[in-house]
Write a protein that holds these residues in place. Structure first.
Motif, PDB file in Angstrom:
ATOM      1  N   CYS A  36       0.854  -1.191   0.000  1.00 32.01           N
ATOM      2  CA  CYS A  36       0.000   0.000   0.000  1.00 32.01           C
ATOM      3  C   CYS A  36       0.890   1.241   0.000  1.00 32.01           C
ATOM      4  CB  CYS A  36      -0.884  -0.026   1.242  1.00 32.01           C
ATOM      5  SG  CYS A  36      -1.893   1.452   1.413  1.00 32.01           S
ATOM      6  N   ALA A  37       0.607   2.161  -0.896  1.00 29.97           N
ATOM      7  CA  ALA A  37       1.378   3.413  -0.937  1.00 29.97           C
ATOM      8  C   ALA A  37       0.567   4.515  -0.277  1.00 29.97           C
ATOM      9  CB  ALA A  37       1.699   3.783  -2.378  1.00 29.97           C
ATOM     10  N   VAL A  38       1.228   5.277   0.571  1.00 31.55           N
ATOM     11  CA  VAL A  38       0.579   6.417   1.216  1.00 31.55           C
ATOM     12  C   VAL A  38       1.236   7.689   0.690  1.00 31.55           C
ATOM     13  CG1 VAL A  38       0.060   7.554   3.398  1.00 31.55           C
ATOM     14  CG2 VAL A  38       0.074   5.062   3.279  1.00 31.55           C
ATOM     15  N   ILE A  39       0.414   8.557   0.123  1.00 34.28           N
ATOM     16  CA  ILE A  39       0.940   9.784  -0.497  1.00 34.28           C
ATOM     17  C   ILE A  39       0.285  11.004   0.141  1.00 34.28           C
ATOM     18  CG2 ILE A  39       1.284  11.012  -2.682  1.00 34.28           C
ATOM     19  CD1 ILE A  39       0.675   8.304  -4.099  1.00 34.28           C
ATOM     20  N   PRO A  40       1.030  11.746   0.963  1.00 37.39           N
ATOM     21  CA  PRO A  40       0.467  12.997   1.480  1.00 37.39           C
ATOM     22  C   PRO A  40       0.585  14.082   0.415  1.00 37.39           C
ATOM     23  CG  PRO A  40       2.634  12.625   2.430  1.00 37.39           C
ATOM     24  CD  PRO A  40       2.374  11.503   1.475  1.00 37.39           C
ATOM     25  N   ALA A  41      -0.438  14.921   0.309  1.00 37.35           N
ATOM     26  CA  ALA A  41      -0.390  15.958  -0.730  1.00 37.35           C
ATOM     27  C   ALA A  41      -0.969  17.265  -0.206  1.00 37.35           C
ATOM     28  CB  ALA A  41      -1.182  15.500  -1.954  1.00 37.35           C
TER      29      ALA A  41
ATOM     30  N   VAL B 179      -4.250   8.465  -0.874  1.00 39.44           N
ATOM     31  CA  VAL B 179      -3.818   9.866  -0.933  1.00 39.44           C
ATOM     32  C   VAL B 179      -4.440  10.592   0.255  1.00 39.44           C
ATOM     33  CG1 VAL B 179      -4.008  12.051  -2.187  1.00 39.44           C
ATOM     34  CG2 VAL B 179      -3.486   9.956  -3.428  1.00 39.44           C
ATOM     35  N   VAL B 180      -3.612  11.322   0.970  1.00 38.58           N
ATOM     36  CA  VAL B 180      -4.123  12.149   2.077  1.00 38.58           C
ATOM     37  C   VAL B 180      -3.955  13.606   1.675  1.00 38.58           C
ATOM     38  CG1 VAL B 180      -3.996  12.644   4.537  1.00 38.58           C
ATOM     39  CG2 VAL B 180      -3.329  10.389   3.699  1.00 38.58           C
ATOM     40  N   ASP B 181      -5.072  14.231   1.383  1.00 37.36           N
ATOM     41  CA  ASP B 181      -5.031  15.656   1.037  1.00 37.36           C
ATOM     42  C   ASP B 181      -4.967  16.453   2.339  1.00 37.36           C
ATOM     43  OD1 ASP B 181      -5.288  18.151  -0.074  1.00 37.36           O
ATOM     44  OD2 ASP B 181      -7.469  18.061  -0.091  1.00 37.36           O
ATOM     45  N   ASP B 182      -3.856  17.146   2.530  1.00 34.72           N
ATOM     46  CA  ASP B 182      -3.620  17.825   3.804  1.00 34.72           C
ATOM     47  C   ASP B 182      -4.151  19.268   3.776  1.00 34.72           C
ATOM     48  OD1 ASP B 182      -2.777  18.113   6.380  1.00 34.72           O
ATOM     49  OD2 ASP B 182      -0.711  18.592   5.857  1.00 34.72           O
ATOM     50  N   GLY B 183      -5.445  19.391   3.555  1.00 33.13           N
ATOM     51  CA  GLY B 183      -6.067  20.716   3.586  1.00 33.13           C
ATOM     52  C   GLY B 183      -5.726  21.587   2.392  1.00 33.13           C
TER      53      GLY B 183
ATOM     54  N   MET C 242      -2.321  20.173   8.335  1.00 31.13           N
ATOM     55  CA  MET C 242      -1.771  19.720   9.617  1.00 31.13           C
ATOM     56  C   MET C 242      -0.279  19.435   9.556  1.00 31.13           C
ATOM     57  SD  MET C 242      -4.376  19.712  11.633  1.00 31.13           S
ATOM     58  CE  MET C 242      -3.865  18.765  13.047  1.00 31.13           C
ATOM     59  N   GLY C 243       0.278  19.337   8.383  1.00 29.42           N
ATOM     60  CA  GLY C 243       1.703  19.017   8.265  1.00 29.42           C
ATOM     61  C   GLY C 243       1.905  17.631   7.682  1.00 29.42           C
ATOM     62  N   LYS C 244       3.065  17.449   7.059  1.00 32.46           N
ATOM     63  CA  LYS C 244       3.343  16.195   6.349  1.00 32.46           C
ATOM     64  C   LYS C 244       3.322  14.980   7.281  1.00 32.46           C
ATOM     65  CE  LYS C 244       6.875  13.673   3.946  1.00 32.46           C
ATOM     66  NZ  LYS C 244       8.297  13.557   3.666  1.00 32.46           N
ATOM     67  N   GLY C 245       3.939  15.130   8.453  1.00 29.23           N
ATOM     68  CA  GLY C 245       4.015  14.012   9.396  1.00 29.23           C
ATOM     69  C   GLY C 245       2.629  13.540   9.815  1.00 29.23           C
ATOM     70  N   PHE C 246       1.754  14.472  10.080  1.00 28.05           N
ATOM     71  CA  PHE C 246       0.396  14.142  10.518  1.00 28.05           C
ATOM     72  C   PHE C 246      -0.390  13.499   9.376  1.00 28.05           C
ATOM     73  CE2 PHE C 246      -3.975  14.881  11.799  1.00 28.05           C
ATOM     74  CZ  PHE C 246      -3.949  14.658  13.154  1.00 28.05           C
ATOM     75  N   ALA C 247      -0.233  14.065   8.171  1.00 27.74           N
ATOM     76  CA  ALA C 247      -0.963  13.532   7.012  1.00 27.74           C
ATOM     77  C   ALA C 247      -0.527  12.102   6.720  1.00 27.74           C
ATOM     78  CB  ALA C 247      -0.717  14.422   5.796  1.00 27.74           C
ATOM     79  N   LEU C 248       0.788  11.891   6.781  1.00 24.92           N
ATOM     80  CA  LEU C 248       1.302  10.553   6.502  1.00 24.92           C
ATOM     81  C   LEU C 248       0.780   9.556   7.540  1.00 24.92           C
ATOM     82  CD1 LEU C 248       3.154   9.487   4.295  1.00 24.92           C
ATOM     83  CD2 LEU C 248       5.056   9.695   5.867  1.00 24.92           C
ATOM     84  N   GLN C 249       0.711  10.009   8.777  1.00 23.93           N
ATOM     85  CA  GLN C 249       0.227   9.131   9.833  1.00 23.93           C
ATOM     86  C   GLN C 249      -1.248   8.774   9.631  1.00 23.93           C
ATOM     87  OE1 GLN C 249       0.727  10.593  13.871  1.00 23.93           O
ATOM     88  NE2 GLN C 249       1.894   8.733  14.291  1.00 23.93           N
ATOM     89  N   THR C 250      -2.046   9.752   9.203  1.00 23.64           N
ATOM     90  CA  THR C 250      -3.458   9.465   8.909  1.00 23.64           C
ATOM     91  C   THR C 250      -3.543   8.371   7.842  1.00 23.64           C
ATOM     92  OG1 THR C 250      -4.102  11.737   9.406  1.00 23.64           O
ATOM     93  CG2 THR C 250      -5.635  10.472   8.068  1.00 23.64           C
ATOM     94  N   GLY C 251      -2.713   8.517   6.801  1.00 22.30           N
ATOM     95  CA  GLY C 251      -2.710   7.537   5.708  1.00 22.30           C
ATOM     96  C   GLY C 251      -2.273   6.163   6.179  1.00 22.30           C
ATOM     97  N   VAL C 252      -1.234   6.127   7.012  1.00 24.02           N
ATOM     98  CA  VAL C 252      -0.726   4.831   7.492  1.00 24.02           C
ATOM     99  C   VAL C 252      -1.765   4.169   8.406  1.00 24.02           C
ATOM    100  CG1 VAL C 252       1.085   3.680   8.832  1.00 24.02           C
ATOM    101  CG2 VAL C 252       1.699   5.489   7.237  1.00 24.02           C
TER     102      VAL C 252
END
Lengths: 226, 108
Positions: A12-17, A40-44, A66-76
């Motif tokens: 599974c690929a998680v892509i914050p954007a 894909v996590v659209d970070d606002g 919220m920031g890249k770290g938070f977005a990536l965590q939501t995706g994971v």
């Protein structure tokens, strides 16, 4: 694809954007060729990123940035709800080549690693400011945590589902990449670096000098109280 | 005799009382908050206009001048307020984190 532990391998690929309307569609399309699920996590975003990312299997949206770290965590966290074995993280700005995903996943499985980092330092495409910042943060990580990673700020990485509990980061910003390295060292996780190709599209986006200073401050904090 | 700095303090106090009333009228906080802040500005105004009434505190607190006493008390008050605001900010940040993630995961 099967792992050496004989479990069917689901990736599974998680892509914050964040405001990536020009790149996200291409990143999603290319990534889909190499993994089972794309999140894909659209970070606002305030542009058309949500519209452009419709081809993703799972699309999540933060109502505010919220920031890249938070977005990536939501995706994971969402990826863990699926039956996946390997999670691949890559940036939504088309900086990484999704064609490198098999290299990362291959190294993870064949060399029986916990986490694999895509290393950008072996090619010369990186702008000099980023190159200097990366060198400085890598040296700091080496001194503070005994890390041997040559690209501490790489956003391209692959890890096993079980590894996430040991690298679960608290940083919401770009510091998360350094925090992962800190946790990899702290938990003695098996890791390896794989050279990857990168392409820088936009000079004013991504990690800035201020971000670099914040990351350094966080690293000092983790060394003392982490 | 009223000194220049007392005039500045008094004008500041009046201005803050006006803002406190204005934001109360706009519905930014409840009557209780308005009352608490008005009491604070009233005490501040009293301290500004009648600083000598605190002269008896100098000896037992081993402080030589009134100005030093007010500076020390202000510094302690500011530190306390900063800590309180930090606490509130962190709590709100945690709440926002939870809300944003919940919405993201439940609104696929």
């Amino acid at each position: 694809m099967c792992s050496n532990r004989m479990k069917p391998l689901k990736t599974c690929a998680v892509i914050p954007a964040f405001n990536e309307e020009k790149n996200i569609a291409n990143v999603v399309n290319e990534t889909k060729k190499h993994v089972d699920t794309v999140i894909v996590v659209d970070d606002g975003s305030t542009d058309k990123t949500p519209k452009e990312a419709t081809k993703a299997d799972i699309f999540l949206k933060h109502i505010v940035n919220m920031g890249k770290g938070f977005a990536l965590q939501t995706g994971v966290e969402r990826a863990l709800m699926e039956d996946v074995n390997v999670i691949v993280c890559l940036d939504g700005d088309n900086q990484h080549n999704p064609g490198d995903i098999p290299k990362l996943v291959g190294a993870l499985i064949e060399q029986d690693m916990d986490i694999v980092f895509g290393s950008r330092s072996l090619n010369g495409d990186m702008p000099w400011v980023l190159r200097f910042g990366n060198w400085w943060l890598c040296k700091s990580a080496q001194m503070l945590f005994g890390s041997s990673i040559s690209d501490s700020q790489t956003g391209f990485k692959a890890f096993r589902k079980e590894t996430y509990d040991k690298i679960r980061w608290k940083s919401k910003s770009y510091s998360m990449d350094s925090e992962i390295i800190m946790r990899v060292g702290k938990n003695n996780l098996r890791h390896v670096q794989v050279p990857i190709k990168t392409h820088y599209h936009c000079g004013h986006k991504g990690t800035t000098i201020i971000d670099g200073l914040r990351i350094f401050r966080d690293m000092l904090f983790w060394r003392m109280w982490g | 005799m009223i000194l220049g700095i007392q005039i500045v303090g008094f004008v500041f106090s009046l201005f803050m009382s006006y803002l406190t009333f204005l934001y109360y009228r706009r519905g930014d906080y409840r009557f209780r908050d308005f009352g608490v802040w008005m009491v604070i500005w009233t005490i501040f105004t009293y301290v500004v206009l009648a600083p000598n009434s605190f002269g008896e505190l100098l000896k037992p607190l081993k402080v030589s001048r009134l100005m030093d006493l007010f500076t020390i008390i202000s510094f302690i008050a500011v530190l306390g307020i900063v800590f309180y605001l930090y606490l509130i900010t962190r709590r709100n940040e945690d709440k926002i984190n939870r809300i944003v993630r919940e919405i993201a995961l439940n609104r696929e």
